[in-house]
Motif scaffolding. Structure first.
Motif, PDB file in Angstrom:
ATOM      1  N   ASN A 241      43.337  37.038  36.497  1.00  0.00           N
ATOM      2  CA  ASN A 241      42.266  37.561  37.179  1.00  0.00           C
ATOM      3  C   ASN A 241      43.019  38.749  37.894  1.00  0.00           C
ATOM      4  N   GLN A 242      44.394  38.967  38.279  1.00  0.00           N
ATOM      5  CA  GLN A 242      44.997  39.871  38.650  1.00  0.00           C
ATOM      6  C   GLN A 242      45.009  40.894  37.850  1.00  0.00           C
ATOM      7  N   LYS A 244      42.890  41.678  35.295  1.00  0.00           N
ATOM      8  CA  LYS A 244      41.845  42.144  35.085  1.00  0.00           C
ATOM      9  C   LYS A 244      41.748  43.380  36.373  1.00  0.00           C
ATOM     10  N   ARG A 245      41.934  42.909  37.508  1.00  0.00           N
ATOM     11  CA  ARG A 245      41.719  43.555  38.780  1.00  0.00           C
ATOM     12  C   ARG A 245      42.568  45.088  38.537  1.00  0.00           C
ATOM     13  N   ASP A 246      43.770  44.910  38.165  1.00  0.00           N
ATOM     14  CA  ASP A 246      44.581  46.048  38.045  1.00  0.00           C
ATOM     15  C   ASP A 246      44.230  47.095  37.131  1.00  0.00           C
ATOM     16  N   PHE A 256      36.850  51.621  43.459  1.00  0.00           N
ATOM     17  CA  PHE A 256      37.478  50.615  44.357  1.00  0.00           C
ATOM     18  C   PHE A 256      37.796  51.533  45.638  1.00  0.00           C
TER      19      PHE A 256
END
Length: 256
Positions: A241-242, A244-246, A256
């Motif tokens: 998930n990290q 994907k966020r980055d 963002f």
């Protein structure tokens, strides 16, 4: 959204795409990227990115593979622009994992192409001896056979330093990845495009981008073993998930 095959690519188009991602996977999982990278690619599609994932089979001639995947991608792009996007302009981003990174830098160095940027995850540019399982055993039976990738790791580095044309790049390295060579790629791109090259070091390993679901079926009674299984699943997905966020923050920082 439904995956469809177009000109040898696996394509996933959201209802209102904001950009196109050309995806290339790692050497031994690239033959079916819509399966091996399904979680990552479907997540990006849900965020508005049209996905064109080009399968390939690894050979020693990486230049030929790069040429072929670009030709396949361009054929799919022509179809999408004429039949789906109706000539509407959408920026194109390359996303590569492991060997897919090498192919994207070869495409960006050797062939005419249009890219708004590249995301290069777990760059791998090792020689054949380090990359191919059981290579040493094979080499014993054919010691005079010329078996090295084309271009070689050294030639690839020279191409990047002298000819790579994609100005905006995000490089991602995982802390527990012992076959990653992002450091050398970062140095080359910082020399070439110092203000447009970003490096992210994330928790995870070489397989983190595959992000496959860790199935854990609990019984009627929740046991300590079930608790361990849930913890492992959460840890795997925390790293994924990290990632994907980055990726999203770099692709569309204004969101963002």
């Amino acid at each position: 959204m439904i995956w469809q095959e177009i000109s040898g690519n696996w394509v996933l188009v959201p209802p209102r795409p904001i950009a196109i991602i050309h995806f290339l996977g790692g050497a031994f999982v690239a033959a079916a990227p819509q399966v091996t990278y399904r979680c990552l690619l479907e997540f990006l599609a849900e965020e508005g990115y049209a996905i064109v994932a080009t399968p390939f089979v690894n050979t020693f001639d990486h230049t030929a593979i790069a040429r072929d995947v670009l030709k396949s991608f361009n054929a799919a792009l022509d179809y999408l622009q004429s039949q789906v996007f109706k000539k509407r302009y959408l920026p194109i981003y390359g996303v590569g994992h492991s060997m897919g990174c090498k192919l994207h830098v070869l495409i960006g160095s050797l062939f005419p192409q249009e890219r708004a940027g590249n995301i290069l995850i777990s760059f791998n540019n090792y020689p054949a001896r380090r990359s191919i399982p059981f290579f040493e055993q094979f080499y014993q039976f054919a010691p005079n056979l010329a078996v090295e990738f084309t271009p070689s790791p050294e030639e690839t580095n020279d191409l990047i330093e002298q000819q790579y044309q994609v100005r905006r790049n995000l490089l991602i390295k995982f802390t527990d990845d012992d076959i990653d060579q992002t450091k050398s790629l970062t140095e080359a791109l910082l020399n070439r495009f110092p203000s447009m090259t970003a490096l992210k070091i994330l928790k995870g390993n070489h397989l983190t981008p595959l992000g496959q679901d860790v199935k854990w079926q609990t019984g009627n009674v929740f046991t300590p073993l079930d608790a361990i299984g849930q913890f492992v699943r959460q840890e795997v997905y925390r790293d994924f998930n990290q990632l994907k966020r980055d990726m999203l923050m770099w692709l569309a920082p204004t969101r963002f």
